[in-house]
Enzyme design. Structure first.
Site, short mmCIF file in Angstrom:
data_model
loop_
_atom_site.label_atom_id
_atom_site.label_comp_id
_atom_site.label_asym_id
_atom_site.label_seq_id
_atom_site.Cartn_x
_atom_site.Cartn_y
_atom_site.Cartn_z
N THR A 1 0.82 -1.22 0.00
CA THR A 1 0.00 0.00 0.00
C THR A 1 0.86 1.27 0.00
OG1 THR A 1 -0.25 0.13 2.41
CG2 THR A 1 -1.84 -1.23 1.22
N THR B 1 -6.86 -1.93 -2.25
CA THR B 1 -6.04 -3.04 -2.77
C THR B 1 -6.78 -4.37 -2.66
OG1 THR B 1 -5.00 -3.30 -0.58
CG2 THR B 1 -3.80 -1.98 -2.22
N LEU C 1 -2.77 4.61 -0.26
CA LEU C 1 -4.20 4.26 -0.30
C LEU C 1 -4.32 2.76 -0.04
CD1 LEU C 1 -6.99 5.35 -0.69
CD2 LEU C 1 -6.71 5.16 -3.16
N HIS C 2 -4.67 2.41 1.20
CA HIS C 2 -4.55 1.03 1.67
C HIS C 2 -5.68 0.09 1.19
CE1 HIS C 2 -1.51 2.59 4.47
NE2 HIS C 2 -2.38 3.49 4.88
N ASP C 3 -6.90 0.36 1.63
CA ASP C 3 -7.95 -0.66 1.56
C ASP C 3 -8.42 -1.06 0.16
OD1 ASP C 3 -9.46 0.45 4.68
OD2 ASP C 3 -7.83 -0.95 4.27
#
Ligand code: RIB
Ligand code: CA
Length: 314
Positions: free
Chosen positions: A197, A247, A243-245
Protein backbone atom coordinates in the site's frame (compact mmCIF):
# COMPACT_ATOMS: atom_id res chain seq x y z
CA UNK A 1 -20.38 -13.54 -18.43
CA UNK A 2 -19.23 -15.54 -15.40
CA UNK A 3 -21.52 -14.89 -12.42
CA UNK A 4 -20.41 -12.18 -10.03
CA UNK A 5 -18.11 -13.19 -7.17
CA UNK A 6 -19.91 -13.14 -3.80
CA UNK A 7 -18.18 -11.03 -1.16
CA UNK A 8 -18.71 -9.77 2.38
CA UNK A 9 -16.86 -6.53 3.17
CA UNK A 10 -15.76 -6.19 6.82
CA UNK A 11 -14.74 -2.61 7.42
CA UNK A 12 -13.97 0.33 9.73
CA UNK A 13 -14.61 3.36 7.45
CA UNK A 14 -12.26 5.29 7.17
CA UNK A 15 -11.78 7.24 3.93
CA UNK A 16 -9.69 4.46 2.36
CA UNK A 17 -12.33 1.90 3.34
CA UNK A 18 -14.84 4.14 1.55
CA UNK A 19 -12.70 4.01 -1.58
CA UNK A 20 -12.61 0.21 -1.40
CA UNK A 21 -16.40 -0.01 -0.98
CA UNK A 22 -16.90 2.45 -3.85
CA UNK A 23 -14.60 0.32 -6.06
CA UNK A 24 -16.74 -2.73 -5.27
CA UNK A 25 -19.95 -0.82 -6.03
CA UNK A 26 -18.44 0.32 -9.32
CA UNK A 27 -17.91 -3.32 -10.34
CA UNK A 28 -21.39 -4.93 -10.12
CA UNK A 29 -20.73 -7.35 -13.01
CA UNK A 30 -17.77 -8.87 -11.18
CA UNK A 31 -18.70 -8.47 -7.49
CA UNK A 32 -21.93 -9.21 -5.60
CA UNK A 33 -21.79 -7.55 -2.18
CA UNK A 34 -23.76 -9.92 0.07
CA UNK A 35 -23.36 -7.52 2.98
CA UNK A 36 -21.15 -5.04 4.77
CA UNK A 37 -20.12 -5.74 8.37
CA UNK A 38 -18.68 -2.96 10.49
CA UNK A 39 -16.08 -3.14 13.23
CA UNK A 40 -14.54 -0.69 15.69
CA UNK A 41 -11.18 0.49 14.42
CA UNK A 42 -10.39 3.84 12.85
CA UNK A 43 -13.25 5.26 14.93
CA UNK A 44 -15.71 3.66 17.37
CA UNK A 45 -18.35 1.22 16.08
CA UNK A 46 -21.21 3.73 16.10
CA UNK A 47 -19.25 5.88 13.64
CA UNK A 48 -17.95 3.08 11.43
CA UNK A 49 -21.56 1.83 11.19
CA UNK A 50 -22.72 5.38 10.34
CA UNK A 51 -19.97 5.82 7.77
CA UNK A 52 -20.59 2.52 6.00
CA UNK A 53 -24.20 3.55 5.42
CA UNK A 54 -23.14 7.02 4.23
CA UNK A 55 -20.95 5.38 1.58
CA UNK A 56 -23.83 3.11 0.50
CA UNK A 57 -26.09 6.16 0.11
CA UNK A 58 -23.36 8.16 -1.68
CA UNK A 59 -23.17 5.31 -4.23
CA UNK A 60 -26.99 4.90 -4.42
CA UNK A 61 -26.67 1.36 -3.07
CA UNK A 62 -29.16 1.65 -0.19
CA UNK A 63 -30.32 -1.93 -0.74
CA UNK A 64 -27.00 -3.09 0.72
CA UNK A 65 -27.31 -4.89 4.05
CA UNK A 66 -25.12 -3.27 6.71
CA UNK A 67 -24.60 -5.08 10.04
CA UNK A 68 -22.86 -3.64 13.09
CA UNK A 69 -20.25 -5.91 14.65
CA UNK A 70 -17.74 -5.80 17.48
CA UNK A 71 -17.32 -2.55 19.39
CA UNK A 72 -14.02 -3.61 20.96
CA UNK A 73 -11.13 -5.97 20.26
CA UNK A 74 -11.29 -9.54 21.61
CA UNK A 75 -8.90 -9.03 24.48
CA UNK A 76 -7.72 -5.43 24.51
CA UNK A 77 -8.90 -1.86 24.87
CA UNK A 78 -9.86 -0.22 21.56
CA UNK A 79 -7.26 2.02 19.94
CA UNK A 80 -8.65 4.39 17.30
CA UNK A 81 -7.11 6.62 14.60
CA UNK A 82 -8.95 9.95 14.59
CA UNK A 83 -5.55 11.59 14.09
CA UNK A 84 -5.61 10.12 10.56
CA UNK A 85 -9.30 9.95 9.67
CA UNK A 86 -10.71 12.89 11.65
CA UNK A 87 -13.33 12.95 14.41
CA UNK A 88 -16.08 11.30 12.31
CA UNK A 89 -13.75 8.87 10.56
CA UNK A 90 -14.93 10.23 7.21
CA UNK A 91 -13.77 13.85 7.49
CA UNK A 92 -13.28 15.86 4.32
CA UNK A 93 -16.61 16.30 2.48
CA UNK A 94 -19.85 17.73 3.85
CA UNK A 95 -21.94 14.56 4.38
CA UNK A 96 -25.49 14.18 5.70
CA UNK A 97 -26.41 11.60 8.30
CA UNK A 98 -27.51 8.26 6.78
CA UNK A 99 -31.22 7.50 6.49
CA UNK A 100 -30.91 3.78 5.64
CA UNK A 101 -31.16 1.56 8.73
CA UNK A 102 -28.69 -0.94 10.07
CA UNK A 103 -29.82 -4.55 9.71
CA UNK A 104 -31.05 -6.22 12.90
CA UNK A 105 -28.65 -8.82 14.26
CA UNK A 106 -24.91 -8.88 14.86
CA UNK A 107 -22.34 -8.84 12.07
CA UNK A 108 -20.69 -12.01 13.41
CA UNK A 109 -23.98 -13.92 13.11
CA UNK A 110 -24.50 -12.56 9.58
CA UNK A 111 -21.05 -13.81 8.58
CA UNK A 112 -21.73 -17.26 10.09
CA UNK A 113 -25.25 -17.60 8.63
CA UNK A 114 -24.14 -16.45 5.17
CA UNK A 115 -21.20 -18.87 5.04
CA UNK A 116 -23.41 -21.76 6.20
CA UNK A 117 -26.10 -20.88 3.63
CA UNK A 118 -24.07 -20.14 0.50
CA UNK A 119 -22.50 -23.08 -1.37
CA UNK A 120 -19.08 -24.06 -0.01
CA UNK A 121 -16.17 -22.15 -1.51
CA UNK A 122 -18.27 -19.38 -3.06
CA UNK A 123 -17.97 -16.53 -0.53
CA UNK A 124 -14.89 -14.30 -0.21
CA UNK A 125 -14.29 -12.27 2.95
CA UNK A 126 -12.77 -8.83 2.24
CA UNK A 127 -11.41 -7.33 5.47
CA UNK A 128 -10.43 -3.68 5.62
CA UNK A 129 -10.08 -3.18 9.38
CA UNK A 130 -9.19 -5.02 12.59
CA UNK A 131 -10.08 -8.73 12.33
CA UNK A 132 -12.27 -8.80 15.45
CA UNK A 133 -15.52 -9.86 13.71
CA UNK A 134 -13.74 -12.61 11.79
CA UNK A 135 -11.89 -13.90 14.85
CA UNK A 136 -15.14 -14.00 16.84
CA UNK A 137 -16.95 -15.77 13.99
CA UNK A 138 -14.22 -18.42 13.76
CA UNK A 139 -14.34 -18.95 17.53
CA UNK A 140 -18.14 -19.24 17.54
CA UNK A 141 -18.45 -21.38 14.39
CA UNK A 142 -15.20 -23.09 13.35
CA UNK A 143 -17.22 -25.05 10.77
CA UNK A 144 -17.37 -21.97 8.52
CA UNK A 145 -13.59 -21.78 7.98
CA UNK A 146 -13.33 -24.46 5.24
CA UNK A 147 -16.40 -22.95 3.54
CA UNK A 148 -14.63 -19.65 2.82
CA UNK A 149 -13.26 -19.23 -0.71
CA UNK A 150 -10.56 -16.74 0.31
CA UNK A 151 -9.99 -14.08 2.96
CA UNK A 152 -8.41 -11.04 1.27
CA UNK A 153 -7.21 -8.56 3.88
CA UNK A 154 -5.49 -5.24 4.18
CA UNK A 155 -3.15 -5.51 7.12
CA UNK A 156 0.34 -6.11 8.37
CA UNK A 157 3.70 -5.03 7.08
CA UNK A 158 7.16 -6.47 6.99
CA UNK A 159 9.91 -4.78 4.98
CA UNK A 160 8.05 -1.49 5.48
CA UNK A 161 7.70 -2.02 9.24
CA UNK A 162 4.64 -0.60 10.99
CA UNK A 163 2.54 2.57 10.91
CA UNK A 164 0.99 2.72 14.37
CA UNK A 165 4.17 1.44 16.07
CA UNK A 166 7.59 0.84 14.53
CA UNK A 167 6.66 -2.88 14.31
CA UNK A 168 2.89 -3.03 13.77
CA UNK A 169 0.33 -1.96 11.17
CA UNK A 170 -2.91 -0.50 12.60
CA UNK A 171 -5.45 -3.22 11.66
CA UNK A 172 -3.36 -5.97 13.22
CA UNK A 173 -2.24 -3.83 16.17
CA UNK A 174 -5.81 -3.03 17.25
CA UNK A 175 -6.69 -6.71 17.61
CA UNK A 176 -3.65 -9.01 17.44
CA UNK A 177 -5.53 -11.86 19.12
CA UNK A 178 -8.15 -11.82 16.37
CA UNK A 179 -5.44 -11.73 13.71
CA UNK A 180 -3.72 -14.68 15.42
CA UNK A 181 -6.96 -16.69 15.27
CA UNK A 182 -7.36 -15.91 11.57
CA UNK A 183 -3.78 -16.70 10.56
CA UNK A 184 -3.81 -20.00 12.52
CA UNK A 185 -7.28 -21.03 11.25
CA UNK A 186 -6.26 -22.58 7.94
CA UNK A 187 -8.38 -20.13 5.92
CA UNK A 188 -6.76 -19.14 2.61
CA UNK A 189 -5.40 -15.65 3.32
CA UNK A 190 -4.30 -13.10 0.71
CA UNK A 191 -2.47 -10.31 2.55
CA UNK A 192 -2.10 -6.73 1.34
CA UNK A 193 0.53 -5.27 3.71
CA UNK A 194 2.00 -1.78 3.95
CA UNK A 195 4.77 -3.08 1.67
CA UNK A 196 2.21 -2.88 -1.13
CA UNK A 197 0.00 0.00 0.00
CA UNK A 198 2.94 2.36 0.48
CA UNK A 199 3.54 2.10 -3.29
CA UNK A 200 0.02 3.47 -3.95
CA UNK A 201 0.24 7.19 -3.31
CA UNK A 202 -2.69 9.53 -3.92
CA UNK A 203 -0.47 11.76 -6.05
CA UNK A 204 -1.90 15.09 -7.24
CA UNK A 205 -2.18 13.92 -10.86
CA UNK A 206 -4.17 10.87 -9.79
CA UNK A 207 -6.54 12.85 -7.56
CA UNK A 208 -6.99 15.38 -10.39
CA UNK A 209 -8.09 12.58 -12.75
CA UNK A 210 -10.56 11.43 -10.07
CA UNK A 211 -11.92 14.99 -9.75
CA UNK A 212 -12.36 15.20 -13.53
CA UNK A 213 -14.97 12.39 -13.31
CA UNK A 214 -17.25 15.24 -12.22
CA UNK A 215 -19.89 13.18 -10.34
CA UNK A 216 -21.03 13.71 -6.74
CA UNK A 217 -19.53 10.41 -5.52
CA UNK A 218 -16.18 11.21 -7.18
CA UNK A 219 -16.18 14.73 -5.72
CA UNK A 220 -16.87 13.39 -2.23
CA UNK A 221 -14.14 10.78 -2.65
CA UNK A 222 -11.62 13.44 -3.71
CA UNK A 223 -12.49 15.51 -0.63
CA UNK A 224 -12.12 12.40 1.56
CA UNK A 225 -8.71 11.57 0.10
CA UNK A 226 -7.49 15.17 0.35
CA UNK A 227 -8.30 15.06 4.07
CA UNK A 228 -6.99 11.50 4.63
CA UNK A 229 -3.64 12.02 2.86
CA UNK A 230 -2.59 15.12 4.84
CA UNK A 231 -1.35 13.04 7.84
CA UNK A 232 0.80 10.70 5.74
CA UNK A 233 2.17 13.51 3.52
CA UNK A 234 3.36 15.21 6.71
CA UNK A 235 4.74 11.92 8.06
CA UNK A 236 6.45 10.57 4.92
CA UNK A 237 7.06 13.80 3.01
CA UNK A 238 5.58 12.12 -0.04
CA UNK A 239 3.39 13.36 -2.93
CA UNK A 240 0.13 11.94 -1.60
CA UNK A 241 -0.65 9.34 1.04
CA UNK A 242 -0.77 5.53 0.75
CA UNK A 243 -4.20 4.26 -0.30
CA UNK A 244 -4.55 1.03 1.67
CA UNK A 245 -7.95 -0.66 1.56
CA UNK A 246 -8.91 -0.58 -2.16
CA UNK A 247 -6.04 -3.04 -2.77
CA UNK A 248 -8.31 -5.78 -1.38
CA UNK A 249 -11.05 -5.17 -3.96
CA UNK A 250 -8.59 -4.42 -6.77
CA UNK A 251 -7.05 -7.86 -6.20
CA UNK A 252 -10.44 -9.49 -6.83
CA UNK A 253 -10.92 -7.46 -10.03
CA UNK A 254 -7.38 -7.59 -11.45
CA UNK A 255 -5.12 -9.98 -9.49
CA UNK A 256 -2.44 -9.52 -12.12
CA UNK A 257 -1.77 -6.06 -10.71
CA UNK A 258 -0.13 -7.70 -7.69
CA UNK A 259 2.89 -9.94 -7.12
CA UNK A 260 3.76 -11.87 -4.01
CA UNK A 261 4.46 -15.33 -2.64
CA UNK A 262 3.10 -17.93 -0.22
CA UNK A 263 4.76 -17.44 3.16
CA UNK A 264 4.35 -18.28 6.78
CA UNK A 265 2.94 -15.34 8.73
CA UNK A 266 2.69 -15.32 12.51
CA UNK A 267 1.36 -12.56 14.76
CA UNK A 268 3.22 -11.23 17.79
CA UNK A 269 0.73 -11.13 20.69
CA UNK A 270 3.08 -11.19 23.72
CA UNK A 271 5.86 -8.59 23.52
CA UNK A 272 4.87 -5.05 24.51
CA UNK A 273 7.55 -3.74 22.12
CA UNK A 274 6.39 -5.58 18.98
CA UNK A 275 2.78 -6.60 19.68
CA UNK A 276 0.77 -6.70 16.45
CA UNK A 277 3.80 -7.35 14.28
CA UNK A 278 3.24 -9.68 11.31
CA UNK A 279 6.32 -11.86 11.21
CA UNK A 280 6.58 -12.85 7.52
CA UNK A 281 8.94 -15.70 6.61
CA UNK A 282 9.49 -14.19 3.15
CA UNK A 283 12.76 -16.11 2.55
CA UNK A 284 11.32 -19.44 3.80
CA UNK A 285 13.98 -19.84 6.46
CA UNK A 286 11.62 -21.96 8.59
CA UNK A 287 9.53 -25.05 7.93
CA UNK A 288 6.43 -23.25 9.27
CA UNK A 289 3.22 -23.66 7.24
CA UNK A 290 2.87 -21.17 4.38
CA UNK A 291 -0.50 -19.87 5.56
CA UNK A 292 -0.79 -16.70 3.49
CA UNK A 293 -0.12 -15.30 0.05
CA UNK A 294 1.77 -12.11 0.95
CA UNK A 295 1.79 -9.39 -1.70
CA UNK A 296 4.88 -7.23 -2.08
CA UNK A 297 4.69 -5.55 -5.50
CA UNK A 298 1.89 -3.73 -7.33
CA UNK A 299 1.41 -1.96 -10.66
CA UNK A 300 0.51 1.43 -9.16
CA UNK A 301 -0.56 3.09 -12.41
CA UNK A 302 -2.71 0.08 -13.31
CA UNK A 303 -4.28 0.22 -9.83
CA UNK A 304 -5.27 3.90 -10.14
CA UNK A 305 -6.47 3.42 -13.74
CA UNK A 306 -8.82 0.70 -12.43
CA UNK A 307 -9.98 2.81 -9.48
CA UNK A 308 -10.74 5.88 -11.63
CA UNK A 309 -12.42 3.84 -14.38
CA UNK A 310 -14.74 2.13 -11.82
CA UNK A 311 -15.44 5.29 -9.80
CA UNK A 312 -16.68 6.87 -13.03
CA UNK A 313 -19.34 4.18 -13.34
CA UNK A 314 -21.10 5.18 -10.09
O1 RIB B 1 -3.02 0.70 8.44
C1 RIB B 1 -3.99 1.06 7.48
C2 RIB B 1 -5.31 0.43 7.80
O2 RIB B 1 -5.77 0.89 9.07
C3 RIB B 1 -6.41 0.82 6.81
O3 RIB B 1 -7.35 -0.21 6.74
C4 RIB B 1 -7.03 2.02 7.46
O4 RIB B 1 -8.39 2.22 7.06
C5 RIB B 1 -6.99 1.62 8.91
O5 RIB B 1 -8.10 0.77 9.15
CA1 CA C 1 -9.73 0.29 7.19
Amino acid sequence: MASARKIIIDTDPGQDDAAAIMLAFGSPDELEVLGITTVAGNVPLSLTSRNARIVCELCSRTETKVFAGADAPIARKLVTAEHVHGKTGLDGPELSEPTMALQPGHAVDFIIETLRREPEGTVTLCTLGPLTNIGLAFQKAPDIVPRIRELVMMGGGFFEGGNITPAAEFNIYVDPEAADIVFRSGVRVVMMPLDVTHQLLTRKDRVKRMAEIGTAPAKAMVEMLEFFERFDIEKYGSDGGPLHDPTVVAYLLKPELFKGRDCNVEIEVQSELTVGMTVVDWWHVTERKRNAKVMRHVDADGFFDLLIERFARI
